[in-house]
Scaffold this active site. Structure first.
Site, PDB file in Angstrom:
ATOM      1  N   TYR A 154       0.835  -1.215   0.000  1.00 54.68           N
ATOM      2  CA  TYR A 154       0.000   0.000   0.000  1.00 54.68           C
ATOM      3  C   TYR A 154       0.869   1.264   0.000  1.00 54.68           C
ATOM      4  O   TYR A 154       0.633   2.192  -0.783  1.00 54.68           O
ATOM      5  CB  TYR A 154      -0.898  -0.046   1.238  1.00 54.68           C
ATOM      6  CG  TYR A 154      -1.891   1.085   1.366  1.00 54.68           C
ATOM      7  CD1 TYR A 154      -3.067   1.094   0.618  1.00 54.68           C
ATOM      8  CD2 TYR A 154      -1.672   2.136   2.254  1.00 54.68           C
ATOM      9  CE1 TYR A 154      -3.995   2.125   0.754  1.00 54.68           C
ATOM     10  CE2 TYR A 154      -2.586   3.171   2.404  1.00 54.68           C
ATOM     11  CZ  TYR A 154      -3.752   3.154   1.650  1.00 54.68           C
ATOM     12  OH  TYR A 154      -4.660   4.168   1.786  1.00 54.68           O
ATOM     13  N   LYS A 158       1.132   4.236  -2.834  1.00 52.14           N
ATOM     14  CA  LYS A 158       0.823   5.637  -2.521  1.00 52.14           C
ATOM     15  C   LYS A 158       2.032   6.537  -2.754  1.00 52.14           C
ATOM     16  O   LYS A 158       1.890   7.712  -3.103  1.00 52.14           O
ATOM     17  CB  LYS A 158       0.312   5.754  -1.082  1.00 52.14           C
ATOM     18  CG  LYS A 158      -1.020   5.023  -0.838  1.00 52.14           C
ATOM     19  CD  LYS A 158      -2.119   5.570  -1.717  1.00 52.14           C
ATOM     20  CE  LYS A 158      -3.468   4.948  -1.438  1.00 52.14           C
ATOM     21  NZ  LYS A 158      -4.529   5.475  -2.313  1.00 52.14           N
TER      22      LYS A 158
HETATM   23  P1  NAI Z   1     -13.428   2.727   1.025  1.00 57.88           P
HETATM   24  O1  NAI Z   1     -12.995   1.293   0.970  1.00 57.88           O
HETATM   25  O2  NAI Z   1     -14.385   3.161   2.077  1.00 57.88           O
HETATM   26  O3  NAI Z   1     -13.995   3.173  -0.404  1.00 57.88           O
HETATM   27  C1  NAI Z   1     -13.292   2.928  -1.599  1.00 57.88           C
HETATM   28  C2  NAI Z   1     -14.259   2.864  -2.771  1.00 57.88           C
HETATM   29  O4  NAI Z   1     -13.504   2.532  -3.948  1.00 57.88           O
HETATM   30  C3  NAI Z   1     -15.314   1.751  -2.599  1.00 57.88           C
HETATM   31  O5  NAI Z   1     -16.597   2.220  -2.983  1.00 57.88           O
HETATM   32  C4  NAI Z   1     -14.809   0.649  -3.512  1.00 57.88           C
HETATM   33  O6  NAI Z   1     -15.841  -0.206  -4.008  1.00 57.88           O
HETATM   34  C5  NAI Z   1     -14.152   1.458  -4.626  1.00 57.88           C
HETATM   35  N1  NAI Z   1     -13.167   0.672  -5.381  1.00 57.88           N
HETATM   36  C6  NAI Z   1     -12.264  -0.229  -4.909  1.00 57.88           C
HETATM   37  N2  NAI Z   1     -11.574  -0.787  -5.900  1.00 57.88           N
HETATM   38  C7  NAI Z   1     -12.043  -0.233  -7.060  1.00 57.88           C
HETATM   39  C8  NAI Z   1     -11.724  -0.399  -8.438  1.00 57.88           C
HETATM   40  N3  NAI Z   1     -10.780  -1.267  -8.840  1.00 57.88           N
HETATM   41  N4  NAI Z   1     -12.387   0.340  -9.339  1.00 57.88           N
HETATM   42  C9  NAI Z   1     -13.360   1.218  -8.959  1.00 57.88           C
HETATM   43  N5  NAI Z   1     -13.700   1.410  -7.674  1.00 57.88           N
HETATM   44  C10 NAI Z   1     -13.059   0.703  -6.730  1.00 57.88           C
HETATM   45  O7  NAI Z   1     -12.045   3.545   1.122  1.00 57.88           O
HETATM   46  P2  NAI Z   1     -11.788   5.048   1.642  1.00 57.88           P
HETATM   47  O8  NAI Z   1     -11.309   4.985   3.031  1.00 57.88           O
HETATM   48  O9  NAI Z   1     -12.923   5.924   1.289  1.00 57.88           O
HETATM   49  O10 NAI Z   1     -10.507   5.416   0.735  1.00 57.88           O
HETATM   50  C11 NAI Z   1     -10.573   6.219  -0.422  1.00 57.88           C
HETATM   51  C12 NAI Z   1      -9.153   6.555  -0.883  1.00 57.88           C
HETATM   52  O11 NAI Z   1      -8.475   7.254   0.168  1.00 57.88           O
HETATM   53  C13 NAI Z   1      -8.301   5.312  -1.166  1.00 57.88           C
HETATM   54  O12 NAI Z   1      -7.447   5.560  -2.257  1.00 57.88           O
HETATM   55  C14 NAI Z   1      -7.491   5.146   0.101  1.00 57.88           C
HETATM   56  O13 NAI Z   1      -6.287   4.461  -0.123  1.00 57.88           O
HETATM   57  C15 NAI Z   1      -7.253   6.605   0.482  1.00 57.88           C
HETATM   58  N6  NAI Z   1      -6.920   6.792   1.878  1.00 57.88           N
HETATM   59  C16 NAI Z   1      -7.783   6.419   2.892  1.00 57.88           C
HETATM   60  C17 NAI Z   1      -7.412   6.593   4.212  1.00 57.88           C
HETATM   61  C18 NAI Z   1      -8.308   6.204   5.337  1.00 57.88           C
HETATM   62  O14 NAI Z   1      -7.851   6.310   6.497  1.00 57.88           O
HETATM   63  N7  NAI Z   1      -9.531   5.788   5.124  1.00 57.88           N
HETATM   64  C19 NAI Z   1      -6.104   7.177   4.553  1.00 57.88           C
HETATM   65  C20 NAI Z   1      -5.307   7.532   3.438  1.00 57.88           C
HETATM   66  C21 NAI Z   1      -5.692   7.350   2.149  1.00 57.88           C
END
Ligand code: NAI
Length: 246
Positions: A154, A158
């Site tokens: 991961y 990133k």
């Molecule tokens: P989440 O898991 O709640 O939502 C992610 C969304 O992306 C989901 O709706 C999922 O179905 C969709 N998704 C996954 N793989 C996909 C694909 N191949 N094609 C299209 N859609 C896809 O995750 P969250 O927490 O909202 O994270 C969003 C972004 O923020 C991610 O890139 C994550 O790495 C980043 N992030 C999140 C942090 C956290 O603490 N939650 C911290 C730092 C970065």
């Protein structure tokens, strides 16, 4: 702040992506968003956006697929007329120590998190270059800057996003296309709900503001980077982490 703009957000059904989609709509943007499936959750985001008097549409599309992405972007551009803002938000985790990490866990995280950013940026750039404007926002992470034990796949994905963002800012800047990365800290979504309670508590103790972030905290920064308020900001990595990373 985004009146008359068209935005495309990957992974917009849940978590941070969903909040960004709704925040953009509240500020006057039409929002196209993608997710793996077009389900009731995706429909509820569409309904919420349309209820705000702008257009919202979900496209079922795997961001990891190159040809699939190109087809989705072309469809969005023809249905919405233009793409002014791209938010590369889709991401996954498959956390484990290197000792136990399989090739599949490595490949899945690099492909979904990093290759997807290449796929979408490449497909959208032709439209932004032609219109001589655009804002691309890539969702990195504080661990892309600092690394994290148990997250080598991961963190590498990133960190790769950061290198990509800075390069694209240099390549497309002369055509008034900006590209920035956001590095969220610990944000409370389904992704972090998976963590054990003690790990979550430990994270929060290390945050100067003593709380996990909300999707809204990230959406507000994304809104700023999408809007004209940030017209002289490009090639930057901005943390939204409650002071965790300084
Ligand atoms: P989440 O898991 O709640 O939502 C992610 C969304 O992306 C989901 O709706 C999922 O179905 C969709 N998704 C996954 N793989 C996909 C694909 N191949 N094609 C299209 N859609 C896809 O995750 P969250 O927490 O909202 O994270 C969003 C972004 O923020 C991610 O890139 C994550 O790495 C980043 N992030 C999140 C942090 C956290 O603490 N939650 C911290 C730092 C970065």
């Amino acid at each position: 702040m985004l009146e008359g703009k068209n935005a495309l957000i990957t992974g917009g059904s849940r978590g941070i992506g969903r909040e960004i989609a709704i925040t953009f709509a509240r500020h006057g943007a039409n929002v196209a968003f993608t997710d793996l499936v077009y389900d009731d959750i995706a429909k509820s985001v569409e309904t919420e956006i349309n209820g705000l008097g702008v257009r919202g549409k979900c496209y079922a599309s795997n961001a990891a697929g190159f040809d699939e992405t190109d087809a989705t972007v072309n469809q969005v551009a023809s249905e919405f007329g233009s793409i002014d803002i791209l938010v590369n938000n889709a991401g996954i985790t498959k956390d484990t120590l290197l000792m136990r990490m399989t090739e599949e866990q490595w490949d899945a995280v690099i492909t979904v998190n990093l290759k997807s950013v290449f796929n979408y940026t490449k497909a959208v750039q032709k439209y932004m270059l032609k219109q001589r404007s655009g804002s691309i926002i890539n969702m990195s992470s504080v661990v892309g800057v600092s690394g994290n034990a148990g997250q080598s796949n991961y963190s590498a994905s990133k960190a790769g996003i950061i290198g990509f963002t800075k390069s694209i800012a240099k390549e497309l800047g002369s055509r008034n296309v900006r590209c920035n990365a956001i590095a969220p800290g610990f944000i409370m979504t389904e992704m972090t709900e998976k963590l054990p309670e003690d790990v979550r508590k430990q994270w929060i103790q290390g945050i100067p503001l003593r709380r996990g972030g909300t999707p809204e905290d990230v959406a507000n920064l994304t809104l700023f980077l999408a809007s004209g308020l940030s017209s002289y900001i490009s090639g930057q990595v901005i943390s939204v982490c409650g002071g965790m990373q300084t």
